[in-house]
Scaffold this motif. Sequence first.
Motif, mmCIF file in Angstrom:
data_model
loop_
_atom_site.group_PDB
_atom_site.id
_atom_site.type_symbol
_atom_site.label_atom_id
_atom_site.label_comp_id
_atom_site.label_asym_id
_atom_site.label_seq_id
_atom_site.Cartn_x
_atom_site.Cartn_y
_atom_site.Cartn_z
ATOM 1 N N TYR A 27 1.042 -1.197 -0.272
ATOM 2 C CA TYR A 27 0.046 0.251 -0.265
ATOM 3 C C TYR A 27 1.066 1.587 -0.034
ATOM 4 O O TYR A 27 2.137 1.296 0.323
ATOM 5 C CB TYR A 27 -0.528 0.196 1.302
ATOM 6 C CG TYR A 27 -1.927 -1.138 1.286
ATOM 7 C CD1 TYR A 27 -2.893 -1.223 1.150
ATOM 8 C CD2 TYR A 27 -1.752 -2.561 1.642
ATOM 9 C CE1 TYR A 27 -3.672 -2.102 0.737
ATOM 10 C CE2 TYR A 27 -2.229 -3.890 1.358
ATOM 11 C CZ TYR A 27 -3.642 -3.474 1.307
ATOM 12 O OH TYR A 27 -4.659 -4.381 1.395
ATOM 13 N N TYR A 188 -11.203 4.174 7.688
ATOM 14 C CA TYR A 188 -10.493 3.363 6.988
ATOM 15 C C TYR A 188 -8.865 2.761 7.476
ATOM 16 O O TYR A 188 -8.162 3.534 8.508
ATOM 17 C CB TYR A 188 -10.010 3.948 5.558
ATOM 18 C CG TYR A 188 -10.203 4.913 5.469
ATOM 19 C CD1 TYR A 188 -10.954 5.609 4.936
ATOM 20 C CD2 TYR A 188 -8.928 6.374 6.152
ATOM 21 C CE1 TYR A 188 -11.374 7.314 4.475
ATOM 22 C CE2 TYR A 188 -9.002 7.197 5.771
ATOM 23 C CZ TYR A 188 -10.443 8.003 4.858
ATOM 24 O OH TYR A 188 -9.724 9.125 5.480
ATOM 25 N N LEU A 189 -9.079 1.603 7.380
ATOM 26 C CA LEU A 189 -7.790 0.876 7.907
ATOM 27 C C LEU A 189 -6.583 1.691 8.265
ATOM 28 O O LEU A 189 -5.748 2.094 8.648
ATOM 29 C CB LEU A 189 -7.340 -0.470 7.965
ATOM 30 C CG LEU A 189 -8.672 -1.400 8.626
ATOM 31 C CD1 LEU A 189 -8.197 -2.577 7.686
ATOM 32 C CD2 LEU A 189 -7.279 -2.197 10.132
ATOM 33 N N GLU A 190 -6.228 1.906 6.172
ATOM 34 C CA GLU A 190 -4.925 2.695 6.237
ATOM 35 C C GLU A 190 -5.141 4.071 6.409
ATOM 36 O O GLU A 190 -6.366 4.293 5.233
ATOM 37 C CB GLU A 190 -4.705 1.942 4.716
ATOM 38 C CG GLU A 190 -3.645 2.760 4.381
ATOM 39 C CD GLU A 190 -2.669 3.038 2.755
ATOM 40 O OE1 GLU A 190 -2.230 3.144 2.174
ATOM 41 O OE2 GLU A 190 -4.364 3.016 2.332
ATOM 42 N N THR A 191 -4.889 4.429 7.687
ATOM 43 C CA THR A 191 -5.028 6.657 7.035
ATOM 44 C C THR A 191 -4.005 7.077 6.065
ATOM 45 O O THR A 191 -3.354 6.101 5.799
ATOM 46 C CB THR A 191 -4.238 6.759 8.307
ATOM 47 O OG1 THR A 191 -3.311 6.642 8.537
ATOM 48 C CG2 THR A 191 -5.002 6.433 9.926
ATOM 49 N N GLY A 238 -6.105 0.928 1.500
ATOM 50 C CA GLY A 238 -6.625 0.079 2.889
ATOM 51 C C GLY A 238 -7.569 1.144 3.233
ATOM 52 O O GLY A 238 -8.092 1.172 4.110
ATOM 53 N N GLY A 239 -8.788 0.680 2.075
ATOM 54 C CA GLY A 239 -10.018 1.255 2.750
ATOM 55 C C GLY A 239 -10.303 3.607 2.196
ATOM 56 O O GLY A 239 -8.592 3.540 2.011
ATOM 57 N N ARG A 271 -3.696 8.002 13.597
ATOM 58 C CA ARG A 271 -5.558 7.838 13.135
ATOM 59 C C ARG A 271 -6.254 9.517 14.220
ATOM 60 O O ARG A 271 -7.164 10.133 13.334
ATOM 61 C CB ARG A 271 -5.338 6.637 13.820
ATOM 62 C CG ARG A 271 -6.596 6.569 14.031
ATOM 63 C CD ARG A 271 -7.967 6.711 13.038
ATOM 64 N NE ARG A 271 -7.317 4.723 13.024
ATOM 65 C CZ ARG A 271 -7.915 4.497 11.773
ATOM 66 N NH1 ARG A 271 -8.701 4.982 10.996
ATOM 67 N NH2 ARG A 271 -7.741 3.241 11.078
ATOM 68 N N GLN A 666 -21.310 -1.051 8.014
ATOM 69 C CA GLN A 666 -21.582 0.766 8.397
ATOM 70 C C GLN A 666 -22.444 1.421 7.957
ATOM 71 O O GLN A 666 -22.598 1.908 9.213
ATOM 72 C CB GLN A 666 -20.821 1.132 6.758
ATOM 73 C CG GLN A 666 -18.984 2.529 7.404
ATOM 74 C CD GLN A 666 -18.558 2.147 5.616
ATOM 75 O OE1 GLN A 666 -18.651 1.605 4.876
ATOM 76 N NE2 GLN A 666 -17.129 2.710 5.883
ATOM 77 N N THR A 695 -17.571 -3.877 16.233
ATOM 78 C CA THR A 695 -16.403 -5.081 15.876
ATOM 79 C C THR A 695 -17.750 -5.989 15.551
ATOM 80 O O THR A 695 -18.230 -5.861 15.288
ATOM 81 C CB THR A 695 -16.110 -5.694 17.629
ATOM 82 O OG1 THR A 695 -17.258 -6.009 18.081
ATOM 83 C CG2 THR A 695 -15.960 -4.392 18.580
#
Lengths: 769, 293
Positions: A27, A188-191, A238-239, A271, A666, A695
């Motif tokens: 990524y 998203y997981l990837e900031t 990553g999102g 984050r 979501q 979760t």
Amino acid sequence: MKDTPLEIGRAAPRFDAYAKLTGKEKYASDFYAPDMLWAGVKRAGVPHARIRWIKTDDAIRIPGVLSVLTSKDVRGTNRQGVVRKDQPVLADDKVRHCGDPLALVVAEDRETLAKALASISLDIEPLPGVFDPENAMAQGAPLVHEENPEGNLLLKGSLEAGMGEKGFEECDETVEALFRLPSQEHAYLETEAGWAIFKDDILEITASTQSPFRDRYEAAEAIGFDMHKVRIIAPYCGGAFGGKDGITVQSLLGLAALNNPGRPVKMWWAREESILASAKRHPARLYYKLGAKKDGIFHALSVRIYFDTGPYDNLGGAVTALGLEHSGGPYRIPNTSLKAWAVFTNNPIGGPFRGFGVPQVTAAMEQTVDMMAKSLGISPLDIRVKNALRRGDRNPAGTTLTGSTGIGECLRKISASRLWQESETWKKASPPFKKRGAGLASAMQGMGYGPLIPDTANAKIELTQEGLFRVFCGVVDMGQGNASTYLQIAGEILNQGLSGMELVLPDTARTLPSGSSSASRTTFTYGNALITASKTMKKRLLERASDLLMAKGPEEMTLVPGRVRHIPSGKEMPLSALAGILSDAERTSVARYRTPSAKDSPTRDPNLSLHGIPHIVFSYAAHAAFVEVDTLTGLTEVKGFLAVTDCGRVLNPQIFEQQIQGGIAQGLGYALCEELKTDRGVIRTPDLGTYIIPTSIDLPDMESAAVELHEEMGPFGLKGAGEIAMNGPFAAVANAIADACGIRIFEGPMTPERVLGALEKKPSCQEEG
Amino acid sequence: MRRVFLANNTNELWDMLRQYPEAAIYAGGTDLLVRMRKGICDPSALICLERMDCLKGVREEGDQIFIGACTSHTALLADPIVQRSFPVLAAAISRLGSPHIRNMGTIGGNIVTASPAGDTLPPLYILGAAVEIMSMDKTRRLSLADFIRGPGHTDLKPGEILAGVWIKKDQPYNIFSLEKVGQRKALAISIASLAALLRVSGEGIIEEARLAWGSVGPTVTVSKEAESFLAGKRPEPGALGEAARIAMDAVSPIDDVRASKSYRRLVSGNLVLRLGASVDGNSPQPAWLPPAD
């Protein structure tokens, strides 16, 4: 296995799964190099202020600090944005929200960077802020952009059909309500992340982005560099969910690299920084009034919607317009008066987020529909079926539906489902202190950019010298799996398996402009272009092979994995051999596709057309939520969820299911726990410990079914599936809570505290059925 | 540069503490490292106890059970003694954090952090737990209620560490209930919780009740008044409702980003109402304790 030709309609694991699960896929945030520098930003921390002085001399004296840049060092327009360019790369005159960037630091390592950022002091004069969208439009409200002739108004839109408000005079029943919806973080997981290098006169920026081709032009203009010397590379995100549909790190990285030639510079938001600085789903306030005849036929709708867009456009005008267009839901309503406002405030930035304004209006409209059903004593399912749009109807925004229109079929499938059929029995068996309910919602989602902005993709496919088909994908895969689908489309047409194919991810130097990965348009638009490119390629290969093999014509030829075969003789030629004979020009095929636009003109307002009204292709869905409400704590647990979706033909059922489940998850977060809380512009939920996303154990088992109506404009009959599932959960859950307890929560999310508060207020004698 | 020390035994530990008296002591780091990242604290050195095997594990000594401070939550959940003798504690731990946090975090850390929301604290209070505190030259023991002084404050003095927890093995209760109200089912900080132990007679009369609420006061809230009110009564709506009203007066919650004061107070009472369901066996978290030997 990898030789098995790819086929449309077959459920297959996405081809990127292995590389992602094993960590091989890189990524934008995964880049590291020995001589790499780190860039970071000093952010304002106050919502509204005039900037007097930014003191950077301490920072620049720290050993290991290479640059400390402010707006004075930005040579371009220092303004970013898609429709309205109003967001500075580095704030110059004013701070307009807490996350505004004031100084950019480049350092040898992260520790030095952190120290340098902490040593920058700000001399700023606080200004009165504006934090409420309705107050922001009042006379004398503090102005976010003093130069804006319309004060704090970004966009105002109005659509009227039939008799408009006068339609209510002919109604037997009217219901009305005010709904308040929260700001939602993408999480998203990837900031936000990327890296850049300025070398050999080329500025190369690799970023986690949904829109590389637009970024190239936008960043170049903002930082004052020749666009043709900017190259943007867009790996898998990553999102993103809309949060990377536009500039995040790109211009800052460009600035950092231009000031430090020859060395790679990386930026990767923490984050907390991501939550502070990124765009979010617009908080909204929606006034709804629905009128119907005694028999439940909708007759009039009046809607006033206020979207808080924060300090910048950031596609907020377009989001508001899409919300306005969808505000009446998938129903026939002859008389409508729909109005929406996008308003500047000093709150965090509102921007694109899966659904793009539609989740807000669907949450409001679908609850209003249930309120009407209750008033008239009609079942929520029947009232929806009665009023559901059919092909040929005009939708509430006044657009004639010329394409597939499956909302009625979605509702019928819900009605016939086991979950729905058994729900009455299930509801009666609720345990002590629990109440069970079932709720419905219908939803729709328009596809593409609308009438004015060309919704175009340019596909390119190449037969390599090795005999592989290389698909040049010009539109980002942010995780939704479209890149995998492109290989499937080309594989189907060229009869190849994965081992015979290669993929090139978006890169402004290698792939062709194909627009942003957004608006449920990605596979629709690029897929259509790729079909033409692949068919052209196939035709040429069969023709050239038929000449080479002395066949009667291409109709005697067929492609098989890795080869071309002459059917009558069984003679085969490897594709690598064919590639060796062909010229470079013959080995490449390109095609362009532009999504058609609606022929109606529901508005004469050119600004609304520019912002996307009207759309012509719509996906539809009906959702059912089955909830259990704890009357002691107010906690709502979703015990079951059913989504029936009309997004045309499903090309790969696995990827479709992933999109639907992700959207529901979501959407349930939006309904039940996600709320970006602010206090006078300051975020009170600054991290994922306080901003609550669900979760896996907070989510129910989800059932998903497709109504596979054929959409004639779609690639193999497909319509977009990326956003539609986000729209239904809020109202389905709200309606299920009302069904369970006879209460309605007019402010989202429906947290245990809000539900318990409503239960406490409810006179127990007035229970709903 | 911050120095990080890993003590393998007490001799090493006392040496390190002598050299770095200002060091922060931790085991799993699930509280301390988060606070450091947020900039709430910035210790000059760290001493990690996770390699001190003498502080790990669960063992029986006479009529007492000793739980080493550095025993991870995951280890406690898997421990047969804890499962058998203290199911109310196991239930609380099963709702603490998430699997990865339970793998790192320890019971000692949860106690020493002394958060009003500490998940193990309400069950430890009603189990009458005592803490063992160790320094270079002595060991002392005091009740958990006396050890925890306030939010983030304990009776731990410089040079001392928490060695573990003592709990009486045979508890005179046959019903337990543990309910945690959080913003989600995992990775949630408690908004309000209630740990309860009851001894209910064969005739269905509550003979003894122990109740403790978490997250609704500066430390764990207990109410002798509610406990003695319930004694001698059946766990029926009338009695439980009155006990709930007593509880709502006993708690002293605050407003924060997770919930309001009034919600916390209301739920503190409402959780008492569910105790009847625990006795009936209808609650999601009911269980009969094995009879005391």
